[in-house]
Write an enzyme that holds these catalytic residues in place. Structure first.
Site, PDB file in Angstrom:
ATOM      1  N   ILE A  40     -26.363  10.265 -30.563  1.00 21.28           N
ATOM      2  CA  ILE A  40     -25.041  10.329 -31.196  1.00 21.28           C
ATOM      3  C   ILE A  40     -24.000   9.465 -30.491  1.00 21.28           C
ATOM      4  CG2 ILE A  40     -25.433  12.591 -32.249  1.00 21.28           C
ATOM      5  CD1 ILE A  40     -23.637  13.766 -29.987  1.00 21.28           C
ATOM      6  N   ASN A  97     -33.999  11.052 -17.719  1.00 23.82           N
ATOM      7  CA  ASN A  97     -33.187  11.631 -16.654  1.00 23.82           C
ATOM      8  C   ASN A  97     -33.736  13.017 -16.353  1.00 23.82           C
ATOM      9  OD1 ASN A  97     -31.329   9.437 -16.707  1.00 23.82           O
ATOM     10  ND2 ASN A  97     -30.392  10.327 -18.518  1.00 23.82           N
ATOM     11  N   VAL A 106     -29.496  17.852 -20.749  1.00 20.78           N
ATOM     12  CA  VAL A 106     -30.073  18.819 -21.684  1.00 20.78           C
ATOM     13  C   VAL A 106     -31.403  19.299 -21.098  1.00 20.78           C
ATOM     14  CG1 VAL A 106     -30.953  19.190 -24.027  1.00 20.78           C
ATOM     15  CG2 VAL A 106     -28.994  17.670 -23.659  1.00 20.78           C
ATOM     16  N   HIS A 110     -36.779  14.721 -22.545  1.00 23.42           N
ATOM     17  CA  HIS A 110     -36.501  13.703 -23.552  1.00 23.42           C
ATOM     18  C   HIS A 110     -36.505  12.329 -22.913  1.00 23.42           C
ATOM     19  CE1 HIS A 110     -32.579  14.935 -21.907  1.00 23.42           C
ATOM     20  NE2 HIS A 110     -32.103  13.743 -22.247  1.00 23.42           N
ATOM     21  N   HIS A 112     -35.021   8.441 -23.508  1.00 23.94           N
ATOM     22  CA  HIS A 112     -34.128   7.526 -24.217  1.00 23.94           C
ATOM     23  C   HIS A 112     -34.899   6.233 -24.416  1.00 23.94           C
ATOM     24  CE1 HIS A 112     -30.284   9.752 -23.415  1.00 23.94           C
ATOM     25  NE2 HIS A 112     -31.031  10.231 -22.418  1.00 23.94           N
TER      26      HIS A 112
END
Length: 125
Positions: A40, A97, A106, A110, A112
């Site tokens: 986002i 990260n 978060v 995940h 990126h």
């Protein structure tokens, strides 16, 4: 705020809510092992997030608890998304990260995926 990667999995984190369809996301890929969607707040012309569908906080958690099928499926999904977005030939960057020192915000594993322009050096000196 960065989180501790040893933190227990939070079923109410934003990515868990995206997986459940409670929060909309501009999805570009989905299978049994991974979901990919646009960030986002993109930091490059192509900035996608690829998350495993399982409840894993970090790479350590994922590598210790995920099945071989989940691990292979997640890694293959990342490659598929890069290919589908035309990033293989010009190149791209993957960034995960992990934990407070890594800047993880978060508590759901995940990656990126950045591309679409030269990205420069990875870390400033």
């Amino acid at each position: 705020m960065p989180i501790d990667a040893t933190h227990p999995y939070d079923d109410d984190n934003i990515f868990a809510r995206i997986l459940r369809g409670e929060i909309p996301a501009k999805r570009v890929y989905e299978d049994a092992f991974a979901v990919a969607f646009h960030d986002i707040a993109p930091q490059a012309p192509v900035h996608l997030l690829v998350i495993p569908t399982g409840a894993y906080v970090s790479w350590d958690d994922f590598s210790a608890r995920a099945s071989e099928a989940e691990i292979a499926g997640y890694i293959r999904a990342i490659g598929h998304v890069a290919r589908e977005h035309g990033l293989v030939e010009p190149g791209y960057r993957l960034l995960a990260n992990i934990g407070a020192h890594g800047g993880q915000e978060v508590p759901h594993l995940h990656v990126h995926l950045f591309g679409g322009r030269p990205l420069g050096i990875m870390l400033s000196q």
